[in-house]
Design a protein around this motif. Sequence first.
Motif, PDB file in Angstrom:
ATOM      1  N   LYS A  58      -8.943   2.772   3.403  1.00 35.29           N
ATOM      2  CA  LYS A  58      -9.339   1.492   2.411  1.00 35.29           C
ATOM      3  C   LYS A  58      -9.053   0.130   3.154  1.00 35.29           C
ATOM      4  CE  LYS A  58      -9.679   4.203  -1.263  1.00 35.29           C
ATOM      5  NZ  LYS A  58      -9.242   5.416  -0.826  1.00 35.29           N
ATOM      6  N   ASP A  59      -8.379   0.301   4.337  1.00 37.14           N
ATOM      7  CA  ASP A  59      -8.227  -0.900   5.005  1.00 37.14           C
ATOM      8  C   ASP A  59      -9.523  -1.720   5.415  1.00 37.14           C
ATOM      9  OD1 ASP A  59      -5.739  -0.694   4.662  1.00 37.14           O
ATOM     10  OD2 ASP A  59      -5.329   0.073   6.712  1.00 37.14           O
ATOM     11  N   MET A  62     -11.066  -3.608   2.213  1.00 33.29           N
ATOM     12  CA  MET A  62     -10.111  -4.317   1.527  1.00 33.29           C
ATOM     13  C   MET A  62      -9.899  -5.491   2.524  1.00 33.29           C
ATOM     14  SD  MET A  62      -8.300  -4.505  -1.169  1.00 33.29           S
ATOM     15  CE  MET A  62      -8.082  -2.655  -1.738  1.00 33.29           C
ATOM     16  N   CYS A  79      -6.090  -4.466  -8.683  1.00 36.63           N
ATOM     17  CA  CYS A  79      -6.803  -3.009  -8.608  1.00 36.63           C
ATOM     18  C   CYS A  79      -6.242  -1.945  -9.345  1.00 36.63           C
ATOM     19  CB  CYS A  79      -7.106  -2.622  -7.064  1.00 36.63           C
ATOM     20  SG  CYS A  79      -5.396  -1.994  -6.231  1.00 36.63           S
ATOM     21  N   SER A  81      -5.667   2.289  -9.023  1.00 39.99           N
ATOM     22  CA  SER A  81      -5.682   2.890  -7.564  1.00 39.99           C
ATOM     23  C   SER A  81      -4.924   4.241  -7.912  1.00 39.99           C
ATOM     24  CB  SER A  81      -4.580   2.173  -6.533  1.00 39.99           C
ATOM     25  OG  SER A  81      -4.514   2.820  -5.607  1.00 39.99           O
ATOM     26  N   THR A  85      -5.534   2.648  -2.364  1.00 36.65           N
ATOM     27  CA  THR A  85      -6.199   1.235  -2.552  1.00 36.65           C
ATOM     28  C   THR A  85      -5.057   0.242  -2.854  1.00 36.65           C
ATOM     29  OG1 THR A  85      -8.135   2.067  -3.610  1.00 36.65           O
ATOM     30  CG2 THR A  85      -7.746  -0.227  -4.023  1.00 36.65           C
ATOM     31  N   SER A  88      -3.319  -0.768   0.535  1.00 40.85           N
ATOM     32  CA  SER A  88      -3.950  -1.662   1.392  1.00 40.85           C
ATOM     33  C   SER A  88      -4.247  -2.917   0.707  1.00 40.85           C
ATOM     34  CB  SER A  88      -5.468  -0.793   1.384  1.00 40.85           C
ATOM     35  OG  SER A  88      -6.183  -1.777   2.444  1.00 40.85           O
ATOM     36  N   MET A  89      -4.663  -3.147  -0.543  1.00 36.29           N
ATOM     37  CA  MET A  89      -4.573  -4.323  -1.109  1.00 36.29           C
ATOM     38  C   MET A  89      -3.186  -5.030  -1.170  1.00 36.29           C
ATOM     39  SD  MET A  89      -5.667  -5.475  -5.132  1.00 36.29           S
ATOM     40  CE  MET A  89      -3.918  -5.531  -5.530  1.00 36.29           C
ATOM     41  N   MET A 150     -10.543  -5.562  -7.233  1.00 33.67           N
ATOM     42  CA  MET A 150     -10.427  -5.325  -5.783  1.00 33.67           C
ATOM     43  C   MET A 150     -11.010  -4.021  -5.778  1.00 33.67           C
ATOM     44  SD  MET A 150      -9.916  -7.976  -4.537  1.00 33.67           S
ATOM     45  CE  MET A 150      -9.695  -7.974  -2.739  1.00 33.67           C
ATOM     46  N   SER A 152     -13.469  -0.596  -5.783  1.00 33.95           N
ATOM     47  CA  SER A 152     -14.615  -0.307  -4.462  1.00 33.95           C
ATOM     48  C   SER A 152     -16.019  -0.513  -5.724  1.00 33.95           C
ATOM     49  CB  SER A 152     -14.759   1.119  -3.930  1.00 33.95           C
ATOM     50  OG  SER A 152     -14.724   2.266  -4.864  1.00 33.95           O
ATOM     51  N   ARG A 157     -16.089  -4.341  -0.762  1.00 36.66           N
ATOM     52  CA  ARG A 157     -15.133  -3.326  -0.258  1.00 36.66           C
ATOM     53  C   ARG A 157     -16.366  -2.285   0.284  1.00 36.66           C
ATOM     54  NH1 ARG A 157     -11.291  -0.824  -3.401  1.00 36.66           N
ATOM     55  NH2 ARG A 157     -11.277   0.870  -1.702  1.00 36.66           N
TER      56      ARG A 157
END
Length: 347
Positions: A58-59, A62, A79, A81, A85, A88-89, A150, A152, A157
């Motif tokens: 995910k990074d 992101m 987001c 998740s 996600t 990462s966010m 944020m 996908s 993304r």
Amino acid sequence: MGVIARYREFLPVGPSTPEVDLHEGSTPLVPSRNIGRALGLSRLFFKYEGLNPTGSFKDRGMVVAVAKALEAGSRVLMCASTGNTSASMAAYAARMGVRAIVVVPSGEIAMNKLSQALMYGAKVVALKGTFDTALEAVRDLTSRYPVALMNSINPDRIQGQKTAAFEVVDVLGDAPDYLLLPVGNAGNITAYWKGFREYHAAGRSTRLPRMVGAQADGAAPIVAGHPIANPRTVASAIRIGNPASWEGATSARDESGGLIAAVTDTEILAAQIRLANTEGLFAEPASAAPLALLFRLVMEGKIEKDSTTVVVLTGSGLKDPDAALKNVEPPIELDGDARTLAKVLKL
Ligand SMILES: *Cc1c(COP(=O)(O)O)cnc(C)c1O
């Protein structure tokens, strides 16, 4: 160096895009030592995405999405998740000093992923319902308030995530014959296919892979051809009943001549243990789904033995050890010295 610096020419970034970087990407493409041989596949590789800074692929997406959101002036990121996600966010938001709000399906996310979001300082809301309910709420809210979405469905993304396909080609010198990965919200299969096509168009590869997606039996909307109201699987990262990038996934499948199929939780957990036991690679349950599917496809004679095959291990096993530990023997409890120890160990 992170993915924006490495692949700038292929990404929607310019001089006014802020620099965001946690040295994500550049994950190893580890050759199989034992599973490939057991299956009779001479060229099997694992793209070990668990080594990204927050422990999942995910990074990659992101970092680009956060950079673009900051460029557009956003100060609040949000987001829905299933866990990764949000981890990462929250990490990138922390690094860049902006607010992070995470909505997760209540009681459905792995503790370690939740702990990441909390440690990075995100505000976490556990909403009653499934991931799909959470995503709907987040989409609705972000359309009405100055809050950046944020997930996908955010095209930035997908842009960032496609860099994984670039790395596979950079290491192999060309695209593989098959690329296998888990399919949840279907952003990643969409992103890989985009990446392979763009690299091919730029003359960096001579061919395109067949895209093979794995869903879990209890959460296989794309295989079934309709949304699943109550998705069920041990693999929480792909416990999704109505994928946002549904069309991207079916296009990747059809344009590449690939397939998307479902595997059972039993197959997923068996593949996860075999991967850890025989390759020394501990990946989370969702990541084991494509490996389980590979076992089946090889058995059915659907993968040529001399093909180059890449299985994407999307997230680290440390993300969700509870799911894995149910299937291994617990530690031996012992009160004794070296002699009793040796006896118990049958040395
Ligand atoms: C997000 C995620 C998936 C699913 O990817 P999609 O892009 O939603 O299809 C699979 N495995 C892991 C570890 C993930 O974090």
